[in-house]
Design an enzyme around this catalytic site. Structure first.
Site, short mmCIF file in Angstrom:
data_model
loop_
_atom_site.label_atom_id
_atom_site.label_comp_id
_atom_site.label_asym_id
_atom_site.label_seq_id
_atom_site.Cartn_x
_atom_site.Cartn_y
_atom_site.Cartn_z
N LEU A 1 20.83 44.80 -13.61
CA LEU A 1 20.92 43.41 -13.15
C LEU A 1 21.05 43.32 -11.64
O LEU A 1 21.80 44.08 -11.02
CB LEU A 1 22.13 42.75 -13.81
N LEU A 2 20.33 42.39 -11.07
CA LEU A 2 20.47 42.09 -9.63
C LEU A 2 21.02 40.68 -9.50
O LEU A 2 20.61 39.78 -10.23
CB LEU A 2 19.09 42.19 -8.97
N ASP B 1 23.24 38.50 -5.97
CA ASP B 1 23.11 38.05 -4.58
C ASP B 1 22.49 39.05 -3.60
O ASP B 1 22.82 40.24 -3.65
CB ASP B 1 24.50 37.73 -3.99
N TYR C 1 31.73 43.56 -4.39
CA TYR C 1 31.14 42.22 -4.43
C TYR C 1 30.41 41.90 -3.12
O TYR C 1 30.39 42.68 -2.18
CB TYR C 1 32.23 41.19 -4.74
N SER C 2 29.88 40.67 -3.06
CA SER C 2 28.96 40.30 -1.98
C SER C 2 29.58 40.37 -0.59
O SER C 2 30.79 40.27 -0.42
CB SER C 2 28.44 38.88 -2.21
N ASP D 1 33.13 37.29 -0.44
CA ASP D 1 31.81 37.16 0.19
C ASP D 1 31.89 37.02 1.72
O ASP D 1 31.41 36.04 2.30
CB ASP D 1 31.02 35.97 -0.41
C1 FRU Z 1 27.82 34.85 -6.44
C2 FRU Z 1 28.95 35.81 -6.74
C3 FRU Z 1 29.78 36.12 -5.52
C4 FRU Z 1 30.35 37.46 -5.83
C5 FRU Z 1 29.20 38.11 -6.56
C6 FRU Z 1 29.63 39.11 -7.60
O1 FRU Z 1 26.76 34.97 -7.33
O2 FRU Z 1 29.76 35.31 -7.78
O3 FRU Z 1 30.74 35.15 -5.21
O4 FRU Z 1 30.72 38.19 -4.69
O5 FRU Z 1 28.46 37.08 -7.15
O6 FRU Z 1 28.50 39.78 -8.10
#
Ligand code: FRU
Length: 457
Positions: free
Chosen positions: A19-20, A22, A81-82, A141
């Site tokens: 899965l991809l 952000d 995470y992002s 993020d």
């Molecule tokens: C957005 C999000 C971000 C988070 C990431 C986790 O799609 O929920 O806030 O860092 O995806 O994969």
């Protein structure tokens, strides 16, 4: 690592498998474009997020590498995470959120850094900020940028203790020690319960604050997806965003668009990639590509500008390099055969029209009628089999439509990128026709199409 997955996706960044979500850490570093992305290589669910890594010299052909970040340390064990990247003293710094969950399911977030000398292998530095008071653990993020005053600023998506969304800023002189500055908005609207993926763009003297709020209720043509991405305009200075009061505007009026990120390349262009994410989870589970072991992809790279009070998005000009056979047609009603899977269609409207309609592969329907100036896109929801519509009222007449499409994906740019619709669609293999029709005594269509071919195996 090769692309074992879907061969029908010709030019988008997609997961080699799994899965991809952000786009992360977008940068042009030492002359090479780096596109990182949220990636679960182990399955088509949101399990464990790595930072996938692709590079490109031309934003058209991509080479895929081993994951840049893996969720294996105490501060990111449930997901890297992002986040974003920045070049400093010739090194490439990545900033991301380490997601940690206790056995009881309690979440802790850490804003972390990693550094690289070559853009290929990364050494984790670990957490670099402290969690501020007044905010829940939904804080993530980091987008890091250099301010005009020479300081570095980090903006972070956040949720306040009162369960409203926010974005906060930190400041640093060296990217390692960060000082908390507080909310970037002194006047803040209540817009959902969490703001994800904040980004700040400086465009022709205008600052644009892009973010993805969760928890907005539908209002007519607005906010019809489960989560949305949009922007405020104003001025960002010293860690504060002075909002000019213009309403929050959705960036993409289609079905699949979320969590975009921008960067400025060597030519001074502000380029955006978004996630053509399918939500909610019932639709993810029902996505036909899951059977092939992969799900989702990024949007095309789009150049962002601000003209006449509007954010404009246009596909990067490098995509012209994909064009192969050309076909040209004029008329008031026409049928075109789709020569291959990847396809670019440029439609110009001649003269004043009453209505315009396009049916793509018996599945996606585009229509416009000039009394209300409403443009709509309709497709079948592949989980429920119901037809669903997204629409927008154009500022003026319908003048042009550019469509980039691959076997299951479509990006539609209206009037030179004034409005954009991104979507996935699933049509029958044998349906390979486009029909178009225009009404209005003086109206006509000029359609130029190209088969697109990338160097991808
Ligand atoms: C957005 C999000 C971000 C988070 C990431 C986790 O799609 O929920 O806030 O860092 O995806 O994969």
């Amino acid at each position: 690592m090769g692309l074992e997955a879907n061969k029908s996706m010709e030019y988008h960044v997609l997961p080699p498998k799994g899965l991809l979500n952000d786009p992360n850490g977008l940068i042009c570093y030492k002359g090479i474009y780096h596109v990182f992305f949220q990636w679960n290589p182990h399955g088509t669910d949101h399990g464990f997020k790595y930072w996938g890594h692709a590079t490109s010299r031309d934003l058209v052909n991509y080479e895929y590498h081993d994951a840049a970040l893996e969720p294996v340390d105490w501060f990111d064990k449930n997901g890297c995470y992002s986040g974003s990247s920045i070049e400093h003293d010739g090194k490439l710094y990545l900033f991301y959120t380490g997601n940690v969950k206790s056995d009881e399911g309690i979440r802790t977030n850490y804003q972390c850094a990693a550094v690289s000398e070559d853009g290929m292998s990364f050494r984790k530095i670990g957490p670099v900020t402290r969690h501020p008071e007044g905010y829940t653990q939904h804080m993530r993020d980091p987008k890091v940028m250099k301010g005009e005053d020479g300081s570095f600023y980090m903006v972070l998506g956040a949720q306040r203790d009162d369960l409203t969304g926010d974005t906060v800023a930190y400041r640093s002189a060296d990217l390692i020690t960060w000082e908390f500055l507080g909310s970037i908005m002194s006047v803040r609207e209540k817009l959902g319960y969490m703001w994800e993926c904040p980004d700040l763009l400086r465009l022709e003297g205008k600052d644009v604050f892009v973010f993805s709020p969760q928890g907005l209720e539908p209002e007519g043509d607005r906010f019809n997806n489960i989560f949305q991405t949009g922007y405020y305009t104003g001025c960002f200075q010293g860690g504060r965003f002075h909002w000019d009061g213009q309403p929050f505007e959705e960036m993409d009026k289609g079905f699949e668009f979320y969590a975009p990120q921008t960067f400025v390349d060597g030519r001074g262009r502000t380029i955006l990639f978004g996630w053509m994410g399918t939500m909610p989870s019932e639709m993810e589970a029902a996505m036909p590509t899951v059977r092939e072991g992969w799900i989702h992809h990024l949007t095309l790279p789009r150049v962002i500008s601000f003209e006449g009070g509007k954010l404009i998005q246009t596909p990067v000009e490098e995509l012209v390099g994909l064009r192969c056979e050309k076909e040209e047609k004029h008329g008031r009603s026409m049928d075109l055969d789709i020569p291959d899977r990847a396809y670019e269609l440029n439609i110009k409207i001649k003269g004043p029209l009453d209505t315009f309609g396009l049916v793509y592969r018996n599945e996606v329907r585009l229509s416009f009628e000039s009394t209300e100036r409403r443009f709509t896109v309709e497709r079948t929801n592949w989980a429920t089999s119901l037809r669903e519509v997204r629409g927008v009222k154009l500022d003026g007449a319908l003048e042009s439509i550019t469509i980039y499409t691959e076997e299951t994906s479509m990006e539609i740019f209206i009037n030179g990128g004034e409005e954009v619709f991104s979507l996935r669609y699933f049509a029958k293999d044998e349906d390979r026709n486009i029909s178009m029709e225009i009404e209005g005594a003086e109206a006509g269509i000029e359609a130029v199409s190209y088969r697109l071919e990338s160097g991808r195996e």
